[in-house]
Design an enzyme around this catalytic site. Structure first.
Site, PDB file in Angstrom:
ATOM      1  CG  ASN A   9      -1.681   1.284   1.404  1.00  0.00           C
ATOM      2  OD1 ASN A   9      -1.818   2.044   0.448  1.00  0.00           O
ATOM      3  ND2 ASN A   9      -2.193   1.534   2.607  1.00  0.00           N
ATOM      4  CE  LYS A  11       0.592   3.627   4.876  1.00  0.00           C
ATOM      5  NZ  LYS A  11       0.243   3.781   6.261  1.00  0.00           N
ATOM      6  CG  HIS A  98      -5.795   2.205   5.185  1.00  0.00           C
ATOM      7  ND1 HIS A  98      -5.310   3.109   6.097  1.00  0.00           N
ATOM      8  CD2 HIS A  98      -4.803   1.318   4.959  1.00  0.00           C
ATOM      9  CE1 HIS A  98      -4.054   2.790   6.392  1.00  0.00           C
ATOM     10  NE2 HIS A  98      -3.719   1.698   5.717  1.00  0.00           N
ATOM     11  CD  GLU A 100      -2.770   5.743   6.662  1.00  0.00           C
ATOM     12  OE1 GLU A 100      -2.791   5.772   5.419  1.00  0.00           O
ATOM     13  OE2 GLU A 100      -1.817   5.258   7.308  1.00  0.00           O
ATOM     14  CD  GLU A 169      -3.712  -2.328   7.324  1.00  0.00           C
ATOM     15  OE1 GLU A 169      -2.655  -2.656   6.819  1.00  0.00           O
ATOM     16  OE2 GLU A 169      -4.238  -1.229   7.139  1.00  0.00           O
ATOM     17  N   GLY A 175       2.344   2.416  10.626  1.00  0.00           N
ATOM     18  CA  GLY A 175       3.299   3.508  10.442  1.00  0.00           C
ATOM     19  C   GLY A 175       3.981   3.940  11.718  1.00  0.00           C
ATOM     20  CB  SER A 213       5.123  -1.545  11.823  1.00  0.00           C
ATOM     21  OG  SER A 213       4.695  -0.212  11.994  1.00  0.00           O
TER      22      SER A 213
END
Ligand code: PEP
Length: 252
Positions: A9, A11, A98, A100, A169, A175, A213
């Site tokens: 991904n 991003k 996701h 985010e 996730e 991250g 991560s």
């Protein structure tokens, strides 16, 4: 035996020249590998680059995915990108929900479910992200949070649908450099599979990816867990050497 899937991904990263260099570096790194991985591999890139990446990846084993999609077919939805546009640009999969997008774009379970429902009737593979925050984990709410997020998706799922991919996730691991331990990941993955089995006939065949991560160092211990069927890789997927190491870790 479920084939593992390693999905990058990117991003909001990339440029036309970065993308071309990435594909070149990826192909070189793969050709230097002594052993071949059995894993399926995919890269999810920003929508404006799908067309370029689709051309760059012609003839390769690397599948192409998008990072989000509109829940609507077409019309007055300024800024949105539809499923048929993603198909037209060569995408084979799309990440939905996701964390985010949930955090910065107010996507809730209902919106995620709408997007999944729309994707089910397209040719794309939905990769649905679920995960708890640090506070929720510390409060012992991991399973109830996951169950709620998953229920919204299962409510729109046809029991015979076989293309669903779920990505666990944990928000606190994305991250941040913090990773769920292999045991923590396995526990949640087994829970997700058990929940899925209440709705779909294919719970044992569906892939459940871990994301948060994952890197060249921790990939093999996470991927060796029985219910961890691959990884959704953010930061490490931008560095071809690291991404290839993760792919190799999935194949052994
Ligand atoms: C992600 O963005 O899905 C992700 C897992 O990111 P990272 O690997 O950088 O934690």
């Amino acid at each position: 035996m479920r084939q593992k899937l390693i999905a990058g991904n990117w991003k909001m990263n990339g440029s036309r020249s970065f993308n071309a260099n990435w594909v070149k570096g990826f192909n070189e790194a793969m050709s230097q590998c002594v052993t071949q991985s059995q894993a399926a591999v995919m890269v999810c890139v920003p929508s404006p680059y799908l067309s370029q990446m689709s051309d760059l990846l012609k003839g390769s084993q690397l599948a192409l995915g998008a990072q989000d999609v509109s829940a609507f077919d077409k019309g007055a939805y300024t800024g949105e990108v539809s499923l048929s546009m993603l198909e037209d640009l060569g995408a084979q999969a799309v990440i939905i929900g996701h964390s985010e997008r949930r955090a910065y774009h107010a996507e809730n379970d209902a919106m995620v479910a709408k997007k999944v429902k729309a994707t089910i009737s397209s040719s794309l593979m939905p990769i649905v992200c679920l995960g708890e925050t640090q506070e929720q984990r510390l409060a012992g709410q991991t399973q109830s949070v996951i169950a709620t997020q998953l229920k919204a998706v299962m409510d729109v799922l046809d029991p015979d649908f076989e293309r669903l991919v779920v990505a666990y996730e944990p928000v606190w691991a994305i991250g941040t450099g913090l990773t769920a331990s292999p045991e923590q990941a396995q526990e949640v993955h087994a829970f997700i599979r058990e929940q899925l089995s209440q709705k779909t006939r294919h719970a044992n065949a569906l892939k459940i990816l871990y994301g948060g991560s994952m890197n060249a160092q921790n990939a093999s211990s996470l991927l060796s867990q029985p219910d961890v069927d691959g990884g959704l890789i953010g930061g490490a997927s931008l560095v071809t050497q690291d991404f290839v190491k993760i792919i190799l870790a999935a194949g052994i």
